[in-house]
Enzyme design. Sequence first.
Site, PDB file in Angstrom:
ATOM      1  CB  CYS A   1      31.272  36.792  32.147  1.00 53.88           C
ATOM      2  SG  CYS A   1      32.585  36.110  31.099  1.00 53.88           S
TER       3      CYS A   1
ATOM      4  CG  ASP B   1      58.375  27.291  30.585  1.00 53.96           C
ATOM      5  OD1 ASP B   1      58.694  26.440  29.760  1.00 53.96           O
ATOM      6  OD2 ASP B   1      57.595  27.067  31.537  1.00 53.96           O
TER       7      ASP B   1
ATOM      8  CB  CYS C   1      28.677  34.042  30.536  1.00 50.13           C
ATOM      9  SG  CYS C   1      29.702  33.521  31.938  1.00 50.13           S
TER      10      CYS C   1
ATOM     11  CB  CYS D   1      33.099  34.274  28.056  1.00 51.40           C
ATOM     12  SG  CYS D   1      32.146  33.184  29.144  1.00 51.40           S
TER      13      CYS D   1
ATOM     14  CG  HIS E   1      33.650  31.806  32.776  1.00 52.49           C
ATOM     15  ND1 HIS E   1      32.995  33.002  32.616  1.00 52.49           N
ATOM     16  CD2 HIS E   1      34.029  31.743  34.089  1.00 52.49           C
ATOM     17  CE1 HIS E   1      32.976  33.641  33.780  1.00 52.49           C
ATOM     18  NE2 HIS E   1      33.589  32.898  34.686  1.00 52.49           N
TER      19      HIS E   1
ATOM     20  CG  ASP F   1      53.395  32.100  32.609  1.00 51.12           C
ATOM     21  OD1 ASP F   1      53.271  30.898  32.930  1.00 51.12           O
ATOM     22  OD2 ASP F   1      54.393  32.780  32.936  1.00 51.12           O
TER      23      ASP F   1
END
Length: 396
Positions: free
Chosen positions: A331, A90, A336, A333, A362, A293
């Site tokens: 989940c 940005d 998890c 991930c 996560h 974002d």
Amino acid sequence: MFSLGRELPGALGRTGTISTPHGEIRTPAFIPVGTRATVKAVLPEQMAELGAQALLANAYHLYLQPGADIVDEAGGLGAFMNWPGPTFTDSGGFQVLSLGAGFQKTLSMASKGVEADDVIAEGKNRLATVDDDGVTFKSHLDGSKHRFTPEVSMQIQHQLGADIMFAFDELTTLMNTYGYQVESLARTQDWARRCVDEHRRLSATRADKPAQALFGVVQGAQHEDLRRQAARGLVPLGFDGYGIGGAIEKDNLGTIVRWVCEELEPHKPRHLLGISEPDDLFTAVENGCDTFDCVSPSRVARSSRVYAMTGRYNLLVAASRRDFGPIDPACDCYTCAHYSKAYLHHLFKTKEYVAATLCTIHNERFTVRLVDDMRAHLEAGTFADFRDDFLARFYG
């Protein structure tokens, strides 16, 4: 740069692909934020494993530390942080102006209904002043004085070398008067033109570097006439895509995004700056945004707050102490798959650094996967059913 995929019947939502020198981004896509060339507490390799297609860093912070010239010498942002995929930066305008007003991340919500031209948070000192040429500001690190203009922002971002960068704009608050919003919009339009001119000059002088795309930023607060005027004013300047910025109250998000996207060219990508809550993401996608974002998934993870299919909750609650299940059974991930809520509760209680790492993995995976699922359901023609089912469970 952008190829359009499937469009959502009766709405502005769509799928697509953004092509960059460092790879493609399939949209809609969530872009995790690595403010200082790192997603806090998580390795770039882990961000790739959890499905992030691109990362966004901040020009203001990297200008102050370590310096854009050092990132340039390192081969650009991606090489510097060992991230092989696409990158965004940005312009630095948000940090310069929000820190200047003292509101940081709550620019628009501190004093609803109050209007003023010179907005400053209670108990804060102004760190930035705006004029038609640019912004003079003091570093939040050491108080040293600096100046950003559209040309300086472009020079910094060219040195940082991100695939996608944003034009320098003035960020206003919802407390600014309509008259000030009009004045600011004219200034941002002029800055946009100057950014385009400087971007073209730098692209020619740095022709040995990978090509960089420049997105214009649409401001205008919550005024339909100003939002539409801002969008229409940017189109003739030849931007590669657009960012939708500024202070927006949650209830008006979809309406404002729709105003803007109705005015923009459909064959160019649209990025909504600074959102990540599930309902906001659904609203933005169906009203025409392609990428997003936000620092929130990693920020709230560091304070023990995590996302699950049934809502967001705090791991520090007493119920987690003897709960040996994962954060979210649905989940996929790493966290998890291997760690329990009881263990994470223990890590936060004992202030172990790895707690932030595991919960950031996560939360970022949850958000990235949610937008990936939106893309899949757009392609399949089942977006509305998916949206209704997810939101009912998450907020039910």
